[in-house]
Design an enzyme around this catalytic site. Structure first.
Site, short mmCIF file in Angstrom:
data_model
loop_
_atom_site.label_atom_id
_atom_site.label_comp_id
_atom_site.label_asym_id
_atom_site.label_seq_id
_atom_site.Cartn_x
_atom_site.Cartn_y
_atom_site.Cartn_z
N ASN A 10 -9.45 -4.77 2.31
CA ASN A 10 -8.29 -3.82 2.61
C ASN A 10 -9.02 -3.12 3.88
O ASN A 10 -10.04 -2.44 3.81
CB ASN A 10 -8.65 -2.62 1.40
N LYS A 12 -7.77 -0.98 5.64
CA LYS A 12 -7.39 0.42 5.69
C LYS A 12 -6.80 0.57 7.40
O LYS A 12 -6.11 -0.27 7.92
CB LYS A 12 -8.51 1.29 5.57
N HIS A 96 -3.41 3.08 -4.16
CA HIS A 96 -4.76 3.76 -3.60
C HIS A 96 -5.14 5.07 -3.64
O HIS A 96 -4.26 5.70 -3.38
CB HIS A 96 -4.94 2.67 -2.33
N GLY A 235 -13.34 -2.40 1.07
CA GLY A 235 -13.27 -1.66 2.56
C GLY A 235 -14.00 -1.96 3.60
O GLY A 235 -13.96 -2.94 4.25
N GLY A 236 -15.01 -1.16 3.63
CA GLY A 236 -15.98 -1.57 4.83
C GLY A 236 -16.56 -2.59 4.96
O GLY A 236 -16.52 -3.07 6.26
#
Ligand code: 13P
Length: 250
Positions: A10, A12, A96, A235-236
């Site tokens: 993801n 983002k 989310h 994510g990260g």
């Protein structure tokens, strides 16, 4: 039943076209031998086509990070399910925690999106998870069960088998404070038990349930070793090709 694991990125609100292209160019050779894991990439809307072109000839799956539930209309700034299909998306992340807590999306709204995704042949990646204050008040289970009960209203047993659910405790997202493998395993067992009670054994065995929240190459193995955890939503650590590729080896 052995479910096929999914490692999902993801991104983002990160990257521009050149960065997405170089990520894909770097990633492809690193995962070319991967056979038993599904790799899903969910870029921001403007980069979906870039990733789609770059994935040509590979098994990489493509998803969006959100969508509106309506077909079309006067909804400035929103993206319709058919638009995602038009861009070759197969998946869409819904509910989310950043949509819930930053943009105020409620369970009813998320439920409409889940139903609409299925209607348009998109597989929802439905996110659920408690905030720190919920956990401190021992309300983790109740919060997760409410999100499932309300988020999955009206979904047929047959369609539900295809859904992907991500357990993402809000306090573990982007904080570096990942949930323990046991906490993740327990929450995921609760989710599977809920599906079992509402949709039956075969569906509960089929649904893939992921953990998300500060997953990194250093901790992926501890999650993937747990019974019932079918992958990760990241994510990260999904923003660099090298760390994302490392997450597919566990
Ligand atoms: P991090 O991996 O950055 O904690 O984010 C998790 C997440 O929200 C994935 O959807």
């Amino acid at each position: 039943m052995k479910r096929r694991p999914i490692i999902a990125a993801n991104w983002k609100m990160h990257k521009v076209t050149a960065e997405a292209k170089s990520f894909m160019a770097e990633l492809l050779p690193k995962i070319s031998d991967l056979r038993n894991v599904d790799v899903l990439i969910c870029p921001p809307f403007p980069l979906i086509s870039t990733v789609d072109h770059a994935r040509e000839g590979t098994n990489i799956l493509l998803g969006a990070q959100n969508m509106h539930f309506e077909e079309k209309g006067a909804f400035t700034g929103e993206v319709a399910p058919a638009m995602l299909k038009d861009l070759n998306c197969e998946f869409v992340i819904l509910g989310h925690s950043e949509r819930r807590w930053v943009f105020g999306e409620c369970d009813t709204f998320i439920n409409k999106k889940v139903l609409s995704a299925f209607e348009h042949d998109l597989i929802p990646v439905l996110c659920v998870g408690e905030r720190l204050e919920d956990r401190e008040k021992n309300q983790t289970d109740q919060i997760i069960l409410n999100q499932l009960e309300n988020g999955l209203k009206g979904v047929s047993e047959q369609l539900l088998g295809n859904i992907v659910i991500a357990y993402e405790p809000v306090w573990a997202i982007g904080t570096g404070k990942n949930a323990t493998a046991k906490d993740a395993k327990d929450a995921i067992a609760l989710i599977r038990e809920f599906i079992h009670s509402r949709f039956g054994t075969a569906t509960a065995e089929k649904v893939r349930i992921l953990y998300g929240g500060s997953v990194k190459p250093e901790n992926i193995k501890t999650y993937m070793e747990q019974d019932g955890i079918d992958g990760a939503l990241v994510g990260g650590a999904s923003l660099e090709a090298d760390s994302f590729a490392k997450l597919t080896i566990f």
